[in-house]
Design a protein around this motif. Structure first.
Motif, PDB file in Angstrom:
ATOM      1  N   LYS A  15      15.901  56.481  45.516  1.00  0.00           N
ATOM      2  CA  LYS A  15      15.403  57.847  45.552  1.00  0.00           C
ATOM      3  C   LYS A  15      15.110  58.291  46.982  1.00  0.00           C
ATOM      4  O   LYS A  15      15.394  59.424  47.381  1.00  0.00           O
TER       5      LYS A  15
ATOM      6  N   GLU B 154      18.387  59.111  48.619  1.00  0.00           N
ATOM      7  CA  GLU B 154      18.885  60.415  48.198  1.00  0.00           C
ATOM      8  C   GLU B 154      18.128  61.541  48.875  1.00  0.00           C
ATOM      9  O   GLU B 154      18.720  62.540  49.301  1.00  0.00           O
TER      10      GLU B 154
ATOM     11  N   GLU C 180      14.621  51.305  42.643  1.00  0.00           N
ATOM     12  CA  GLU C 180      14.714  52.721  42.295  1.00  0.00           C
ATOM     13  C   GLU C 180      14.059  53.589  43.343  1.00  0.00           C
ATOM     14  O   GLU C 180      14.561  54.659  43.708  1.00  0.00           O
TER      15      GLU C 180
END
Length: 259
Positions: A86, A89, A82
């Motif tokens: 992130k 992104e 995760e």
């Protein structure tokens, strides 16, 4: 002499000293053997470590240390995934921001440049409208000129035919009443009617004169007469018939005007 015979021959004190020396020599030999075993085992471990490092360099996918660390990962692995997503992104957003800023700079120029562009657009629109208006006027003007030229040519030909019509009318007017049934006279009448029909189809119409008020645009007065029965400026007699072509006078009527 062997050691057993010597020991029997030696006194007890010397035998005890000799035994202690032999025991010490045996212990020292054992210590040396142990240290050699340790050195050999350490050398073997160092060789195994070197082999492992070489194997990890040649095939980075097979790392026993990492495998041992990854086995108990579980939830930590999901958190790391995760976090990596992130981070990716965030990196994409950071990469898009300069492009967006550049696009905004391209869309929203300074006020002077925008005003200049709007002025140029207004000038081009004005030029386009003027060009279209000029072209429309040119088209209408050329169409009108073509129509006028056609009418001028038609009037020129029709004017040449009017004397022929006049001669037919004069000739038929001189025929006596008893000769009107003559085939020759009836043939002339048919030709006259055919000619007048062609003139009517060509938009040629006779101008009314007798009994109408004198109009200098339509009538050509060649004689005046005083007649109390007729009003002022009334056409009393027609000497030559006049004709009009569409809304233009093809030939004025030659008339006599009363009063």
């Amino acid at each position: 002499m062997d050691k057993e015979n010597m020991s029997t021959a030696m006194p007890d004190g010397e035998q005890d000293g000799q035994r202690e020396e032999e025991t010490a020599e045996r212990a020292a030999g054992a210590d040396e053997a142990g240290s050699e075993d340790k050195r050999e085992s350490g050398q073997e471990e160092s060789e195994e470590n070197v082999a492992r490092e070489e194997a990890s360099e040649s095939d980075p996918g097979e790392d026993p240390v990492e495998e041992e660390a990854e086995e108990p990962a579980g939830e930590n692995a999901e958190e790391e995934t995760e976090a990596a997503e992130k981070k990716a992104e965030d990196g994409e957003k950071a990469a898009e921001e300069p492009a967006k800023k550049k696009e905004k700079r391209g869309m929203f120029r300074s006020g002077k440049e925008l005003q200049k562009k709007e002025q140029e657009i207004a000038e081009l629109k004005d030029q386009l409208l003027r060009a279209r208006a000029e072209f429309e006027n040119f088209r209408k003007r050329t169409d009108k000129e073509k129509a006028v030229r056609f009418d001028d040519g038609a009037m020129f030909i029709l004017q040449k035919l009017l004397p022929v019509v006049d001669n037919f009318e004069r000739g038929l007017a001189q025929v006596p009443g008893e000769a009107k049934d003559d085939p020759y006279v009836s043939g002339l009448e048919k030709i006259y009617k055919q000619l007048t029909a062609v003139l009517q189809e060509s938009s040629v119409t006779p101008i009314e004169a007798v009994g109408k008020e004198f109009d200098p645009e339509l009538h050509n007065a060649v004689m005046h007469v005083d007649d109390e029965e007729l009003g002022e400026n009334v056409v009393a007699e027609e000497f030559q018939k006049g004709y009009s072509y569409k809304d233009r006078v093809l030939r004025h009527s030659m008339v006599k005007v009363a009063n």
